[in-house]
Design a protein around this motif. Structure first.
Motif, PDB file in Angstrom:
ATOM      1  N   LEU A 277      10.021  -0.078  16.531  1.00 19.54           N
ATOM      2  CA  LEU A 277       9.609  -0.838  15.482  1.00 19.54           C
ATOM      3  C   LEU A 277       9.157   0.454  14.408  1.00 19.54           C
ATOM      4  N   VAL A 278       9.428   0.443  13.115  1.00 22.48           N
ATOM      5  CA  VAL A 278       9.327   1.504  12.386  1.00 22.48           C
ATOM      6  C   VAL A 278       8.911   0.746  10.767  1.00 22.48           C
ATOM      7  N   GLY A 279       7.560   1.100  10.353  1.00 19.24           N
ATOM      8  CA  GLY A 279       7.267   0.577   9.051  1.00 19.24           C
ATOM      9  C   GLY A 279       5.987   1.082   8.900  1.00 19.24           C
ATOM     10  N   PRO A 280       5.242   0.496   7.845  1.00 17.74           N
ATOM     11  CA  PRO A 280       4.043   0.726   7.305  1.00 17.74           C
ATOM     12  C   PRO A 280       2.800   0.289   8.455  1.00 17.74           C
ATOM     13  N   ASP A 281       1.853   1.150   8.795  1.00 20.48           N
ATOM     14  CA  ASP A 281       0.838   0.589   9.299  1.00 20.48           C
ATOM     15  C   ASP A 281      -0.254  -0.245   8.766  1.00 20.48           C
ATOM     16  N   ASN A 282       0.396  -1.467   8.383  1.00 16.69           N
ATOM     17  CA  ASN A 282      -0.658  -2.468   7.638  1.00 16.69           C
ATOM     18  C   ASN A 282      -0.799  -3.980   8.548  1.00 16.69           C
ATOM     19  N   GLY A 283      -0.393  -3.847   9.775  1.00 18.84           N
ATOM     20  CA  GLY A 283      -0.390  -5.270  10.205  1.00 18.84           C
ATOM     21  C   GLY A 283       0.905  -6.006  10.334  1.00 18.84           C
ATOM     22  N   LEU A 284       1.973  -5.325   9.886  1.00 15.53           N
ATOM     23  CA  LEU A 284       3.124  -6.065   9.829  1.00 15.53           C
ATOM     24  C   LEU A 284       3.956  -5.996  11.041  1.00 15.53           C
ATOM     25  N   LEU A 285       3.743  -5.122  11.815  1.00 16.04           N
ATOM     26  CA  LEU A 285       4.709  -4.843  12.979  1.00 16.04           C
ATOM     27  C   LEU A 285       3.867  -5.157  14.415  1.00 16.04           C
ATOM     28  N   LEU A 286       2.601  -5.237  14.541  1.00 16.45           N
ATOM     29  CA  LEU A 286       2.101  -5.794  15.785  1.00 16.45           C
ATOM     30  C   LEU A 286       2.416  -6.994  16.348  1.00 16.45           C
TER      31      LEU A 286
ATOM     32  N   GLU B 220       3.770   3.183  23.044  1.00 17.04           N
ATOM     33  CA  GLU B 220       3.331   4.500  22.494  1.00 17.04           C
ATOM     34  C   GLU B 220       3.618   4.173  21.055  1.00 17.04           C
ATOM     35  N   ALA B 221       2.904   5.058  20.246  1.00 18.39           N
ATOM     36  CA  ALA B 221       2.985   4.914  18.880  1.00 18.39           C
ATOM     37  C   ALA B 221       2.989   6.436  18.063  1.00 18.39           C
ATOM     38  N   VAL B 222       3.337   6.704  17.131  1.00 16.02           N
ATOM     39  CA  VAL B 222       3.483   7.966  16.464  1.00 16.02           C
ATOM     40  C   VAL B 222       3.294   7.706  14.798  1.00 16.02           C
ATOM     41  N   GLU B 223       2.882   8.717  14.325  1.00 11.33           N
ATOM     42  CA  GLU B 223       2.738   8.770  12.730  1.00 11.33           C
ATOM     43  C   GLU B 223       3.829   9.618  12.097  1.00 11.33           C
ATOM     44  N   LEU B 224       4.545   9.274  11.048  1.00 10.37           N
ATOM     45  CA  LEU B 224       5.882   9.742  10.949  1.00 10.37           C
ATOM     46  C   LEU B 224       5.556  10.751   9.877  1.00 10.37           C
ATOM     47  N   THR B 225       5.329  11.876  10.288  1.00 12.01           N
ATOM     48  CA  THR B 225       4.989  13.238   9.414  1.00 12.01           C
ATOM     49  C   THR B 225       5.933  14.168   9.524  1.00 12.01           C
ATOM     50  N   ASN B 226       6.986  14.145  10.314  1.00 11.57           N
ATOM     51  CA  ASN B 226       7.796  15.339  10.646  1.00 11.57           C
ATOM     52  C   ASN B 226       8.803  15.532   9.179  1.00 11.57           C
ATOM     53  N   PRO B 227       8.477  16.473   8.566  1.00 13.31           N
ATOM     54  CA  PRO B 227       9.388  16.709   7.360  1.00 13.31           C
ATOM     55  C   PRO B 227      10.811  16.807   7.360  1.00 13.31           C
TER      56      PRO B 227
ATOM     57  N   GLY C  44       0.878  -1.218  -0.129  1.00 18.41           N
ATOM     58  CA  GLY C  44       0.136   0.103  -0.051  1.00 18.41           C
ATOM     59  C   GLY C  44       0.742   1.332   0.017  1.00 18.41           C
ATOM     60  N   VAL C  45       2.090   1.090  -0.421  1.00 22.41           N
ATOM     61  CA  VAL C  45       3.009   2.254  -0.324  1.00 22.41           C
ATOM     62  C   VAL C  45       2.352   3.364  -1.154  1.00 22.41           C
ATOM     63  N   GLY C  46       2.444   4.598  -0.737  1.00 23.35           N
ATOM     64  CA  GLY C  46       2.038   5.633  -1.623  1.00 23.35           C
ATOM     65  C   GLY C  46       0.527   6.016  -1.311  1.00 23.35           C
ATOM     66  N   THR C  47      -0.145   5.009  -0.648  1.00 19.09           N
ATOM     67  CA  THR C  47      -1.772   5.224  -0.618  1.00 19.09           C
ATOM     68  C   THR C  47      -1.929   6.027   0.915  1.00 19.09           C
ATOM     69  N   ASN C  48      -3.052   6.040   1.570  1.00 21.90           N
ATOM     70  CA  ASN C  48      -3.373   6.705   2.745  1.00 21.90           C
ATOM     71  C   ASN C  48      -3.189   5.982   3.922  1.00 21.90           C
ATOM     72  N   ARG C  49      -2.628   4.769   3.853  1.00 19.91           N
ATOM     73  CA  ARG C  49      -1.937   3.879   4.840  1.00 19.91           C
ATOM     74  C   ARG C  49      -0.725   4.731   5.550  1.00 19.91           C
ATOM     75  N   ARG C  50      -0.742   4.666   6.820  1.00 22.21           N
ATOM     76  CA  ARG C  50       0.122   5.480   7.615  1.00 22.21           C
ATOM     77  C   ARG C  50       1.471   4.821   7.880  1.00 22.21           C
ATOM     78  N   GLY C  51       2.644   5.726   7.655  1.00 21.18           N
ATOM     79  CA  GLY C  51       3.956   5.345   8.164  1.00 21.18           C
ATOM     80  C   GLY C  51       4.035   5.546   9.607  1.00 21.18           C
ATOM     81  N   VAL C  52       4.423   4.470  10.699  1.00 19.08           N
ATOM     82  CA  VAL C  52       4.412   4.455  12.093  1.00 19.08           C
ATOM     83  C   VAL C  52       5.725   3.958  12.712  1.00 19.08           C
ATOM     84  N   ALA C  53       5.759   4.488  13.841  1.00 22.14           N
ATOM     85  CA  ALA C  53       6.936   4.053  14.729  1.00 22.14           C
ATOM     86  C   ALA C  53       6.172   3.761  16.141  1.00 22.14           C
ATOM     87  N   LEU C  54       6.630   2.497  16.475  1.00 23.95           N
ATOM     88  CA  LEU C  54       6.086   1.922  17.886  1.00 23.95           C
ATOM     89  C   LEU C  54       7.065   1.631  18.720  1.00 23.95           C
ATOM     90  N   GLY C  55       6.910   2.012  20.006  1.00 25.99           N
ATOM     91  CA  GLY C  55       7.453   2.081  21.227  1.00 25.99           C
ATOM     92  C   GLY C  55       7.108   0.822  21.897  1.00 25.99           C
TER      93      GLY C  55
END
Length: 303
Positions: A100-109, A120-127, A83-94
């Motif tokens: 863990l860093v990657g797409p929010d598509n079930g890969l990391l949980l 904790e979790a964040v969306e990767l949006t800091n330019p 789903g790269v480039g779609t509206n799926r989020r990029g996330v980092a999980l503590g």
């Protein structure tokens, strides 16, 4: 965790790991290594695998979850991202055991749970943490690698982007496991390089079973109707006699053995052979494992 606590710097990571479906024929993996090295040149990078079947999120999730508990504490990047480039989020999980860093598509949980659960979790949006120009098709290079390198140097997770409620993270469907009076039905989760077939069933389900068992597809099992479930179904009407052992050599060469694998799951292997090819199964197939108690049935077939 308070916002002030989340913004505190952490000690530098011992290592950064990479798990992807990028393959080895192109320069994708090298580029990710290069991006990480530009940000953190002294950081140790461990390649878990880059041979996850293309787009196979479930296989990537299984490999990641079964590997990260044995790696040094650090940051783990995983990219299997159809789903790269779609509206799926990029996330980092503590987690208590690392980031863990990657797409929010079930890969990391599943990996997050193996490391103690998401704290904790964040969306990767800091330019400022991303590439100057983010490609729509290569977030491993432009998003996940640069973010992970900064986190590995000890940058606060909260600076990567806004918080994400862990309950909203995408979760893969749980693989099916169904207990029966004489055994169990379980979904094939993965097939490894050697052809070993790992089932979703925990290894302790083998404990009450005898020294020989029957293995076959779940389709047609009177005590279980896969058509009533939302999951996948079996592949036909066959049944095989299988040794219930501890390791591959407990079965004759070329014969099947069912055993507990190194991840604590039920697995089917062939001593010196390829179990997935012999059984003609793949991830998602439902198999039935039951005690071998049929009198007078030497053919290995059930009608």
């Amino acid at each position: 965790m308070t916002s002030s606590a989340a913004r505190e710097s952490r000690p530098p990571a011992e290592a950064l790991s990479l798990t992807t479906d990028y393959g080895l024929a192109d320069g994708f993996v090298a580029v990710c290594h290069g991006v990480i090295a530009r940000v953190a040149p002294a950081l140790r990078v461990i390649d878990v695998t880059h041979l996850v079947p293309p787009g196979d999120i479930r296989r990537g999730a299984a490999v990641l979850a079964q590997t990260v508990p044995h790696l040094p504490p650090g940051v783990h990047v995983a990219v299997v991202d159809p789903g790269v480039g779609t509206n799926r989020r990029g996330v980092a999980l503590g987690t208590p055991g690392g980031l863990l860093v990657g797409p929010d598509n079930g890969l990391l949980l599943n990996a997050a749970e193996a490391l103690g659960g998401v704290t904790e979790a964040v969306e990767l949006t800091n330019p400022r943490w991303l590439a100057p120009r983010v490609s729509a098709t290569f977030h491993g290079r432009d998003v996940f690698a640069p973010v992970a390198a900064r986190l590995a140097l000890g940058a606060p997770l909260a600076e990567a982007g806004p918080p994400v409620e862990p309950a909203t993270l995408v979760r893969l469907p749980e693989p099916l496991v169904h207990r029966l009076p004489d055994g169990f039905v379980a979904e094939v989760v993965t097939v490894d390089h050697f052809g070993n077939v790992q089932l979703a069933a925990p290894a302790e389900l083998l404990d009450p079973l005898p020294a020989r068992v029957r293995v076959g597809p779940a389709t047609g099992e009177p005590a279980y109707d896969p058509a009533a479930e939302d999951g996948p179904t079996g592949v036909g009407r066959w049944d095989r006699d299988v040794v219930h052992g501890r390791t591959f050599g407990d079965a004759p060469v070329g014969a099947l053995v069912v055993h507990a694998d190194s991840a604590g799951r039920v697995a089917l292997s062939v001593n010196g052979g390829h179990a997935a090819e012999l059984l003609a199964v793949a991830p998602g197939t439902l198999l039935r494992v039951r005690g071998y108690s049929v009198v007078g049935d030497a053919s290995g077939q059930h009608g």
